[in-house]
Design an enzyme around this catalytic site. Sequence first.
Site, short mmCIF file in Angstrom:
data_model
loop_
_atom_site.label_atom_id
_atom_site.label_comp_id
_atom_site.label_asym_id
_atom_site.label_seq_id
_atom_site.Cartn_x
_atom_site.Cartn_y
_atom_site.Cartn_z
CB SER A 47 -0.22 -0.77 4.08
OG SER A 47 -0.50 -0.27 2.75
N GLY A 226 -0.42 -1.28 -0.42
CA GLY A 226 -0.64 -2.53 0.05
C GLY A 226 0.08 -3.21 1.12
N GLY A 228 1.98 -6.95 2.71
CA GLY A 228 2.32 -8.27 2.27
C GLY A 228 3.72 -8.08 1.50
CB CYS A 254 3.11 1.92 -1.07
SG CYS A 254 3.63 1.12 0.58
CD GLN A 258 6.97 -2.91 -1.93
OE1 GLN A 258 6.41 -3.99 -1.72
NE2 GLN A 258 7.32 -2.05 -0.74
CG ASN A 296 2.62 1.16 6.41
OD1 ASN A 296 3.33 0.37 7.01
ND2 ASN A 296 1.32 0.92 6.34
N GLY A 298 7.48 -2.68 4.59
CA GLY A 298 8.33 -3.51 4.99
C GLY A 298 9.22 -4.06 4.25
CG PHE A 299 8.41 -6.70 1.62
CD1 PHE A 299 9.11 -7.99 1.46
CD2 PHE A 299 7.41 -6.96 2.58
CE1 PHE A 299 8.87 -8.87 2.04
CE2 PHE A 299 7.04 -8.09 3.13
CZ PHE A 299 7.80 -9.37 2.93
CG HIS A 374 1.94 6.06 1.80
ND1 HIS A 374 0.81 5.44 1.32
CD2 HIS A 374 2.92 5.41 2.33
CE1 HIS A 374 1.06 4.04 1.43
NE2 HIS A 374 2.19 4.13 1.95
CD GLU A 376 -1.24 7.86 0.15
OE1 GLU A 376 -1.16 7.17 0.93
OE2 GLU A 376 -0.15 8.15 -0.82
#
Length: 404
Positions: A47, A226, A228, A254, A258, A296, A298-299, A374, A376
């Site tokens: 990520s 992941g 992007g 994550c 989205q 983690n 950013g979107f 997360h 995990e």
Amino acid sequence: MTRPALLVLEDGTTLRGTGFGADGETFGEMVFNTGMTGYQETLTDPSYCRQIVAMTAPHVGNTGVNDEDPESGRVWVSGYVVREPARLASSWRATRDLDAYLRAEGVTGIAVRGTRLLTRRVRAQGAMRAAISTVETSPEKLLERVLASPPMTGADLARMVSTPEPYTVPADGPARYRVAAVDLGIKASTPRNLAARGCEVLVLPATATAEQILAASPDGVFFSNGPGDPAAATYAVDAMRGILDAGVPVFGICLGSQILAQALGLGTYKLRYGHRGVNQPVMDLATGRVYITSHNHGFAAALPGTPGEGESVSAETPGEKPAGPATWSHVPARARHPFGTPFGPAVVSHVNLNDGVVEGLRLLERPVFSVQYHPEAAPGPHDAADHFDHFCTLLEQGASHAEA
């Protein structure tokens, strides 16, 4: 021998420090991570692809690097920023120190005294493009190359970090369920958590279609974390819609969360500086339980009814007032009611108590849920590990219905 190094942000902020890791020059999005542990997992988390990560903890590398903790087969961060790298690695598990590890992986790092200043700058101005260089001495010339580097918005990175071919992670003991995991940047600890619960996990490339996923006859489908922009991963959104149509149990985390948001008709948007660390408080709106979680991203998914695709609405947006004195101030009004989707009614299941950001979604009439954080997280916290148990409950219920 110390090596001078340069860190330049796209707003012109310049920090001089000492290079460590590999010599050279690297570009990426400047972000920060507030975790005090788990640096090896951070470095190897897909990520973080195309990001330069600054650690807010003052000492990094104290326990060296081992062969058991990586989340993937390589380091994915573009560059690494610390205040003070450990001079000595001290752990019975360590096989090498952090500097040697980054050198071997070809990752350029910089040690600067100003990590607090850097973090405050990113919080105030938002995540921005940046570069680290041990070969360029002119901030002006380096800034020109920073401004020519690609932004994170619109970046389709999931297919870049995904497995090129399917592979299987066997269950620990007899296999109770078969799970198809769509690898959008999956971490090694995720199949490990599923395997520990009796799941045989077939990991598929990010571009796998719904037909290819369902051809494996899975009891359930997992969409991973992941890197992007989720809006750029249209292939994953199409696959998610096909899986939802099939009625198979789905769990996303994550980026996977989205992708579910996009499939349900919600927008996604870029956070100003993102959530990255291991201490984010998240409330389960159904129970009131607060999880301390690892993040983690950013979107994020936009709240239902957001005016304009991709526009951010949180508790701090005008008009988003708490429902009453018994509610948390950072639970937006739009997160409290079911909303319609092409796949039936859904709810926002979890909300970040720092800023009101959507942290989970759930369909009310289908076995589908997701979380933005997360569960995990290998270095912890492990508050949310029970989400894997919930997924297995859905798999068991699906298998019972199939037998009936």
